[in-house]
Design a protein around this motif. Structure first.
Motif, PDB file in Angstrom:
ATOM      1  N   GLN A 247       0.241  57.298   2.802  1.00  0.00           N
ATOM      2  CA  GLN A 247       1.374  57.847   3.044  1.00  0.00           C
ATOM      3  C   GLN A 247       1.938  58.223   1.564  1.00  0.00           C
ATOM      4  OE1 GLN A 247       3.274  58.000   5.686  1.00  0.00           O
ATOM      5  NE2 GLN A 247       1.773  57.302   7.038  1.00  0.00           N
ATOM      6  N   MET A 248       2.705  59.153   1.790  1.00  0.00           N
ATOM      7  CA  MET A 248       3.292  59.910   0.553  1.00  0.00           C
ATOM      8  C   MET A 248       4.300  59.380   0.074  1.00  0.00           C
ATOM      9  SD  MET A 248       5.277  62.229  -1.047  1.00  0.00           S
ATOM     10  CE  MET A 248       5.977  63.474   0.027  1.00  0.00           C
ATOM     11  N   LYS A 249       4.530  58.696  -1.414  1.00  0.00           N
ATOM     12  CA  LYS A 249       5.684  58.166  -1.809  1.00  0.00           C
ATOM     13  C   LYS A 249       6.047  59.096  -3.189  1.00  0.00           C
ATOM     14  CE  LYS A 249       4.173  54.213  -2.048  1.00  0.00           C
ATOM     15  NZ  LYS A 249       4.222  52.723  -2.348  1.00  0.00           N
ATOM     16  N   THR A 250       7.364  59.581  -3.273  1.00  0.00           N
ATOM     17  CA  THR A 250       7.860  60.099  -4.479  1.00  0.00           C
ATOM     18  C   THR A 250       7.657  58.952  -5.695  1.00  0.00           C
ATOM     19  OG1 THR A 250       9.901  60.054  -4.265  1.00  0.00           O
ATOM     20  CG2 THR A 250       8.770  62.085  -3.471  1.00  0.00           C
ATOM     21  N   ALA A 251       7.720  59.255  -6.971  1.00  0.00           N
ATOM     22  CA  ALA A 251       7.896  58.372  -7.947  1.00  0.00           C
ATOM     23  C   ALA A 251       9.248  57.661  -7.975  1.00  0.00           C
ATOM     24  CB  ALA A 251       7.516  58.923  -9.187  1.00  0.00           C
ATOM     25  N   TYR A 252      10.081  58.873  -7.325  1.00  0.00           N
ATOM     26  CA  TYR A 252      11.540  58.360  -7.570  1.00  0.00           C
ATOM     27  C   TYR A 252      11.863  57.238  -6.585  1.00  0.00           C
ATOM     28  CZ  TYR A 252      16.767  58.522  -7.378  1.00  0.00           C
ATOM     29  OH  TYR A 252      18.048  58.210  -7.546  1.00  0.00           O
ATOM     30  N   ALA A 253      11.384  57.437  -5.250  1.00  0.00           N
ATOM     31  CA  ALA A 253      11.282  56.495  -4.240  1.00  0.00           C
ATOM     32  C   ALA A 253      10.909  55.005  -4.604  1.00  0.00           C
ATOM     33  CB  ALA A 253      10.732  56.916  -2.770  1.00  0.00           C
ATOM     34  N   MET A 254       9.781  55.301  -5.389  1.00  0.00           N
ATOM     35  CA  MET A 254       9.089  53.984  -5.761  1.00  0.00           C
ATOM     36  C   MET A 254      10.074  53.132  -6.928  1.00  0.00           C
ATOM     37  SD  MET A 254       5.123  55.121  -6.650  1.00  0.00           S
ATOM     38  CE  MET A 254       4.447  53.884  -7.348  1.00  0.00           C
ATOM     39  N   LYS A 255      10.585  54.190  -7.532  1.00  0.00           N
ATOM     40  CA  LYS A 255      11.673  53.349  -8.571  1.00  0.00           C
ATOM     41  C   LYS A 255      12.838  52.783  -7.967  1.00  0.00           C
ATOM     42  CE  LYS A 255      14.404  54.497 -12.406  1.00  0.00           C
ATOM     43  NZ  LYS A 255      15.640  54.731 -12.223  1.00  0.00           N
ATOM     44  N   THR A 256      13.414  53.458  -6.832  1.00  0.00           N
ATOM     45  CA  THR A 256      14.441  52.791  -6.323  1.00  0.00           C
ATOM     46  C   THR A 256      13.960  51.465  -5.511  1.00  0.00           C
ATOM     47  OG1 THR A 256      14.278  54.740  -4.721  1.00  0.00           O
ATOM     48  CG2 THR A 256      16.152  54.827  -6.084  1.00  0.00           C
TER      49      THR A 256
ATOM     50  N   ARG B 282      11.588  49.454  -6.477  1.00  0.00           N
ATOM     51  CA  ARG B 282      11.720  48.438  -7.396  1.00  0.00           C
ATOM     52  C   ARG B 282      12.895  47.949  -7.789  1.00  0.00           C
ATOM     53  NH1 ARG B 282       6.669  47.648  -9.926  1.00  0.00           N
ATOM     54  NH2 ARG B 282       6.732  47.126 -12.132  1.00  0.00           N
ATOM     55  N   CYS B 283      13.932  48.873  -7.851  1.00  0.00           N
ATOM     56  CA  CYS B 283      15.314  48.210  -8.452  1.00  0.00           C
ATOM     57  C   CYS B 283      16.045  47.765  -7.342  1.00  0.00           C
ATOM     58  CB  CYS B 283      16.080  49.506  -8.759  1.00  0.00           C
ATOM     59  SG  CYS B 283      15.702  50.398 -10.260  1.00  0.00           S
ATOM     60  N   ALA B 284      15.545  48.056  -6.066  1.00  0.00           N
ATOM     61  CA  ALA B 284      16.415  47.412  -4.933  1.00  0.00           C
ATOM     62  C   ALA B 284      15.664  46.247  -4.401  1.00  0.00           C
ATOM     63  CB  ALA B 284      16.602  48.458  -3.854  1.00  0.00           C
ATOM     64  N   ALA B 285      14.388  46.187  -5.052  1.00  0.00           N
ATOM     65  CA  ALA B 285      13.352  44.930  -4.221  1.00  0.00           C
ATOM     66  C   ALA B 285      14.019  43.512  -4.586  1.00  0.00           C
ATOM     67  CB  ALA B 285      12.082  45.065  -4.976  1.00  0.00           C
ATOM     68  N   LEU B 286      13.920  42.712  -3.567  1.00  0.00           N
ATOM     69  CA  LEU B 286      14.565  41.247  -3.807  1.00  0.00           C
ATOM     70  C   LEU B 286      13.512  40.524  -4.693  1.00  0.00           C
ATOM     71  CD1 LEU B 286      15.262  41.083   0.108  1.00  0.00           C
ATOM     72  CD2 LEU B 286      17.020  41.095  -1.690  1.00  0.00           C
ATOM     73  N   SER B 287      12.499  40.807  -4.421  1.00  0.00           N
ATOM     74  CA  SER B 287      11.261  40.145  -5.382  1.00  0.00           C
ATOM     75  C   SER B 287      11.437  40.670  -6.837  1.00  0.00           C
ATOM     76  CB  SER B 287      10.162  39.877  -4.875  1.00  0.00           C
ATOM     77  OG  SER B 287       9.694  41.144  -4.498  1.00  0.00           O
ATOM     78  N   PRO B 288      11.425  40.054  -8.072  1.00  0.00           N
ATOM     79  CA  PRO B 288      11.235  40.457  -9.132  1.00  0.00           C
ATOM     80  C   PRO B 288       9.875  41.135  -9.588  1.00  0.00           C
ATOM     81  CG  PRO B 288      10.994  38.274  -9.261  1.00  0.00           C
ATOM     82  CD  PRO B 288      11.253  38.419  -8.026  1.00  0.00           C
ATOM     83  N   ALA B 289       9.956  42.110 -10.582  1.00  0.00           N
ATOM     84  CA  ALA B 289       8.769  43.070 -10.765  1.00  0.00           C
ATOM     85  C   ALA B 289       7.915  42.249 -11.816  1.00  0.00           C
ATOM     86  CB  ALA B 289       9.008  44.241 -11.400  1.00  0.00           C
ATOM     87  N   PHE B 290       8.175  41.166 -12.311  1.00  0.00           N
ATOM     88  CA  PHE B 290       7.761  40.625 -13.262  1.00  0.00           C
ATOM     89  C   PHE B 290       7.688  39.233 -13.255  1.00  0.00           C
ATOM     90  CE2 PHE B 290       6.076  44.052 -16.036  1.00  0.00           C
ATOM     91  CZ  PHE B 290       7.364  44.920 -15.810  1.00  0.00           C
ATOM     92  N   LEU B 291       6.916  38.389 -13.992  1.00  0.00           N
ATOM     93  CA  LEU B 291       6.789  36.933 -13.968  1.00  0.00           C
ATOM     94  C   LEU B 291       6.827  36.524 -15.306  1.00  0.00           C
ATOM     95  CD1 LEU B 291       6.504  33.893 -13.112  1.00  0.00           C
ATOM     96  CD2 LEU B 291       4.060  34.157 -12.802  1.00  0.00           C
ATOM     97  N   PRO B 292       8.231  36.162 -16.052  1.00  0.00           N
ATOM     98  CA  PRO B 292       8.133  36.047 -17.521  1.00  0.00           C
ATOM     99  C   PRO B 292       7.414  34.740 -17.718  1.00  0.00           C
ATOM    100  CG  PRO B 292      10.384  35.896 -16.383  1.00  0.00           C
ATOM    101  CD  PRO B 292       9.652  35.861 -15.395  1.00  0.00           C
ATOM    102  N   THR B 293       6.800  34.943 -19.207  1.00  0.00           N
ATOM    103  CA  THR B 293       5.858  33.886 -19.550  1.00  0.00           C
ATOM    104  C   THR B 293       6.575  32.850 -20.420  1.00  0.00           C
ATOM    105  OG1 THR B 293       5.327  35.236 -21.389  1.00  0.00           O
ATOM    106  CG2 THR B 293       4.050  35.420 -19.595  1.00  0.00           C
TER     107      THR B 293
END
Lengths: 348, 350
Positions: free
Chosen positions: B63-72, B74-85
Motif C-alpha cells: 500500500q502507498m503511504k505518504t511520508a506525511y501520513a507516516m509522520k502523523t 507516529r505522532c498520534a501513535a499510542l506506543s512510543p517510537a523509542f525505548l530510552p536507554t
C-alpha cells in the motif's frame, strides 16, 4: 509489410491456426475481412477482429516513415538530442561538490546507481534527494514529487523531517534578499507539503518489488508531477531466498529495462541504492554496464578503512574527478565529503 | 503476500487450473515469468497477459503511504517510537533511544558489557511508560547461556531503588522476561519463526537475541566451500524475519554480535580470545596492521539499521560508539559498569 506473423503479439493458439491455414506474412492478413478470416481459419469473429487490429496497429501503411513527433522518442537526430540534453534539468543536492561532479545534479531521464559500504550514507542521500526534487523552479530545482520504494526498512520519517526543515531554512536564507517570486514559491514549500509529496512503498521481498514496478506506470500517470523514483536498495531482496542465479539475473535485468523505460517515458530520474559486494569490487549485482550511464564504483584506498567513490559520467570530457567519502573505523570516527585529485583512470 | 495463491486473486478457475498444471500456483511463481512465457502458458495475447499481470501485481503490491501520513501516524501513535536507554547522552544522540521498528546491534569484544546492556534494556522495557519504559514483556533468546537472573535483580534494585522497593515488583519484572535458551541455528530460526505468536499472546515489547554470531560462527566454517553462501542466506532470512516482526508490532529488536580481526592481506580470522591488552595495542592508521571490526561480514552490516560498538579504553573505562545510525551522527561516550549496570562518565561526548 513482409513481416512474419510470428513476430506479432498474438495468442499462440490463434497463431498456430493462422500458420496451418497458410498465412505467413502480415500483408496477406491485411487483405482479408474479419468474417472471412474467422471462417477460413476456424477462429471466432471476435478473435479474428482482435488479430486484425493488432496487425494494423503494428504496421501502419500510410503513416510517413520518419517520425517527426517527439512522442515516439526512438528516432531523432543527434542534434535534437543535444538540444534536449542542454535543456535537461537536474535534481540539485545543494552540495556543490557533488553537483559539480555530476554535471549539475542527478540527471532526469536517466538511471543512477548509488552503491557503497554499509553505513556510509546511501539511504541518507536517497532521503535528501526525495526532499531536493521538490525544490521550486526559481531556486534551480525541478519542483517535482518523489516515489520512495523501500526494501530494507531504513527509511526514518524523523530524519526526513530534519532534512526537510534544514532545506526550508536554507531556501529562506537564499530568498531573504531576493524578489517576491521566490518568497511566494516558499509559501508552498512547507514541511507538510514536502512530506505529502513523498510516496512511500515498503516492499518486503522481491515479489512485492516486481509487482510494484509493474504497477508504477499507472501510478505515475495518475501522479504526473513525480520526477524521481528511488529504490532503496535493489540488491537486498534478491540476495536471500533466491537460489536460482539465472532467474535472479533475468529478473534484475527486467527491472533495469522497466526503470529505463519509465525514466524515458515519464521524464524522471530513478535512483537505486545498492550494497556493495564484499569480493566483487568492479562488478555490480546487475551486471551490464551500458544500462547505467552513471556509475559509482568502489575502490579501496591505501589508507585502511577509507572508502572512495568515483563518479565517471560518460558525457563529460576530460579527467574524471573522485569524491571521497571517508568512513574510517574507530577510534576516530568522522564523516566528510571531500574532493580528491583528478586524473587516474576509473576502475573497470 | 508473495505466497498468495492465484485462486484468491480473482483469476478464473480454468485459468488457475491451467497454470497449476505448469506448477504456477502463487503470485511469486507468476511474476517470475517473462511475458512471453506467460503467453505460452496461458494461451492469451500480449494485452491479455498484461492485464493479468496488473491484476496479480495489484494483489501483492504494498500500500502507498505518504511520508506525511507516516509522520502523523507516529505522532498520534499510542506506543512510543523509542525505548530510552537511561543513558542520557546516548539517548540524546540517538534522538530518543533504541528505535522501535528497526534492528539495533550491539557489538564488541568479549567482556565489554553487551550482555549487561541487554539485561539493562530488558528491565527498562518492563517499566511503566511514565518512567520511560514500554510496559511490556521481553523475549530474550540466549545462545551463550550468559543470562543471569540474579544480575537482573541486582541491576533493577540498584538502578531504580525507589520503584523496586517491594519484593512484589521485582518478581513481577522478572516474570515478564521470557528466556529461551537456543543452542543451534535451527533452533534459533524456529524460535524466530514462532515469535509472532509469542508477541501477541504475551504482550511482548522488546526482543533481544544474545548473540547472533555465536551460533552462526559455530556451525558455518567459512573456510569450507559453499558455507559462506549458506551462512549469508541464513543471516539474511533471520534479518528479514526480525525486521518484519519489528515493523509489524513497532517494537525494538536488539541483537548482539562479536568482533573479528581483519589481518592485512584480507584474510579474516576469528578473534576468539581478545583480551583488553590486545585490543589496545591495535594501531590506527599504519597500513599493514590488523583492524578489528564487527563479525559476520558486510551482508550482515547492511541488514542492521543501527550499530553500537563497545570497546575498552583502559582497565576500568570503556567506550560506546554509534557507528551506524539513520538519525544520529558518529558519537562516542565513555562508560563504566557498576552495580546498576552501565553508567556514563560525566564528561562531554567526543
Amino acid at each position: 509489410m513482409q513481416r512474419d506473423l510470428a513476430s506479432f503479439p498474438l495468442s499462440p493458439a490463434v497463431r498456430v491456426k493462422l500458420v496451418t491455414a497458410g498465412f505467413q506474412t502480415a500483408e496477406e492478413l491485411l487483405e482479408v475481412k474479419p468474417s472471412e478470416l474467422s471462417k477460413e481459419v476456424g477462429i471466432s469473429k471476435e478473435e479474428a477482429l482482435e488479430t486484425l487490429q493488432i496487425i494494423r496497429r503494428e504496421c501502419p501503411t500510410n503513416k510517413p516513415r520518419y517520425a517527426g513527433t517527439s512522442e515516439s522518442g526512438k528516432k531523432c537526430t543527434a542534434l535534437e538530442l543535444l538540444e534536449q540534453e542542454h535543456t535537461q534539468s537536474f535534481i540539485i543536492t545543494f552540495c556543490s561538490a557533488v553537483d559539480n561532479i555530476l554535471g549539475g545534479g542527478i540527471p532526469l531521464m536517466k538511471t543512477t546507481e548509488i552503491c557503497g559500504a554499509p553505513g556510509v550514507g546511501k539511504t541518507q542521500l536517497c532521503m535528501q534527494l526525495a526532499v531536493d526534487v521538490q525544490i521550486p523552479e526559481c531556486f534551480g530545482g525541478v519542483a517535482g514529487e518523489a516515489v520512495f520504494i523501500d526494501t530494507e526498512g531504513s527509511f526514518m520519517v524523523d530524519r526526513v523531517v530534519e532534512l526537510a526543515t534544514a532545506c526550508i531554512q536554507h531556501l529562506h536564507l537564499i530568498a531573504g534578499t531576493h524578489m517576491e517570486e521566490e518568497q511566494k514559491a516558499l509559501e508552498e514549500f512547507t514541511l507538510e507539503n514536502i512530506l505529502s509529496h513523498i510516496y512511500y512503498f515498503r516492499c518486503c521481498d522481491y515479489t512485492e518489488l516486481l509487482a510494484q514496478v509493474y504497477l508504477l506506470p499507472d501510478f505515475l500517470s495518475e501522479h504526473s508531477k513525480v520526477r524521481l523514483v528511488i529504490v532503496d536498495g535493489i540488491a537486498f531482496p534478491f540476495r536471500h531466498d533466491l537460489d536460482d542465479l539465472s532467474l535472479r539475473t533475468r529478473l534484475l535485468n527486467g527491472l533495469a529495462q522497466q526503470m529505463i523505460s519509465l525514466a524515458n517515458n515519464h521524464r524522471l530520474a530513478s535512483g537505486h541504492g545498492e550494497r556493495e559486494r564484499q569480493r566483487e569490487r568492479s562488478s555490480f549485482a546487475i551486471g551490464s554496464p551500458p544500462q547505467w550511464p552513471l556509475r559509482l564504483a568502489h575502490r579501496t584506498d591505501p589508507k585502511p578503512g577509507a572508502r572512495c567513490f568515483s563518479w565517471s559520467p560518460m558525457w563529460v570530457q576530460g579527467p574524471s574527478t573522485w569524491a571521497i567519502l571517508h568512513c574510517t573505523p574507530w577510534p576516530q570516527q568522522r564523516a566528510g565529503l571531500e574532493e580528491g585529485q583528478p586524473g587516474q583512470n576509473p576502475p573497470p | 503476500m508473495a505466497s498468495k495463491k492465484l485462486r484468491r486473486v480473482g483469476l478464473s478457475p480454468e485459468l488457475c487450473d491451467r497454470l497449476s498444471r505448469h506448477r504456477i500456483v502463487t503470485c511469486q511463481d507468476f511474476l517470475c515469468l517473462s511475458p512471453l512465457e506467460l503467453m505460452k502458458v496461458t494461451g492469451l495475447s500480449y494485452r491479455g497477459v498484461h492485464e493479468l499481470l496488473c491484476m496479480v501485481s495489484k494483489a501483492c503490491a504494498p500500500q502507498m503511504k505518504t511520508a506525511y501520513a507516516m509522520k502523523t501516524q507516529r505522532c498520534a501513535a499510542l506506543s512510543p517510537a523509542f525505548l530510552p536507554t537511561s543513558l542520557p547522552a546516548l539517548d540524546e544522540a540517538l534522538r530518543g533511544g533504541v528505535a522501535c521498528g528497526s534492528l539495533t546491534e550491539i557489538t564488541g569484544p568479549p567482556g565489554c558489557g553487551k550482555t549487561q546492556f541487554c539485561i539493562m534494556m530488558s528491565i527498562l522495557a518492563t517499566l511503566p511508560t511514565d518512567m520511560g519504559g514500554l510496559e511490556g514483556a521481553v523475549v530474550y533468546i540466549d545462545t551463550e547461556s550468559a543470562f543471569s537472573a540474579e544480575r537482573l535483580i541486582e541491576i533493577a534494585e540498584s538502578r531504580f531503588p525507589r520503584y523496586f522497593n517491594t519484593e512484589e515488583k521485582l518478581l513481577l519484572t522478572s516474570s515478564k522476561v521470557h528466556l529461551y535458551r537456543e543452542l543451534s541455528c535451527d533452533e534459533v530460526m524456529q524460535r524466530i519463526e514462532s515469535l509472532e505468536e509469542d508477541i501477541i499472546s504475551k504482550g511482548v515489547k522488546l526482543v533481544i537475541i544474545d548473540s547472533v554470531a555465536s551460533v552462526v560462527r559455530k556451525e558455518f566454517d567459512t573456510q569450507l566451500q559453499g558455507n559462506m553462501k549458506e551462512r549469508n542466506k541464513f543471516l539474511a532470512r533471520e534479518a528479514s524475519l526480525l525486521k518484519y516482526v519489528a515493523e509489524e508490532f513497532s517494537i525494538p529488536v536488539i541483537l548482539t554480535n562479536q568482533i573479528t580481526t581483519h589481518l592485512s592481506g584480507a584474510l579474516t580470522s576469528q578473534a576468539d580470545l581478545v583480551s583488553p591488552a590486545d585490543d589496545l595495542s591495535l594501531s590506527e592508521g599504519s597500513s599493514g596492521s590488523s583492524c578489528v571490526t564487527a563479525a559476520l561480514g558486510n551482508t550482515w552490516s547492511h541488514n542492521v539499521n543501527t550499530r553500537l560498538i563497545l570497546r575498552y579504553l583502559d582497565s576500568k573505562r570503556r567506550q560506546i560508539l554509534i557507528a551506524k545510525s539513520p538519525v544520529a551522527p558518529f558519537a562516542s561516550f565513555v562508560y563504566t559498569i557498576k552495580d546498576e549496570g552501565l553508567v556514563l562518565a560525566q564528561q562531554r561526548p567526543q
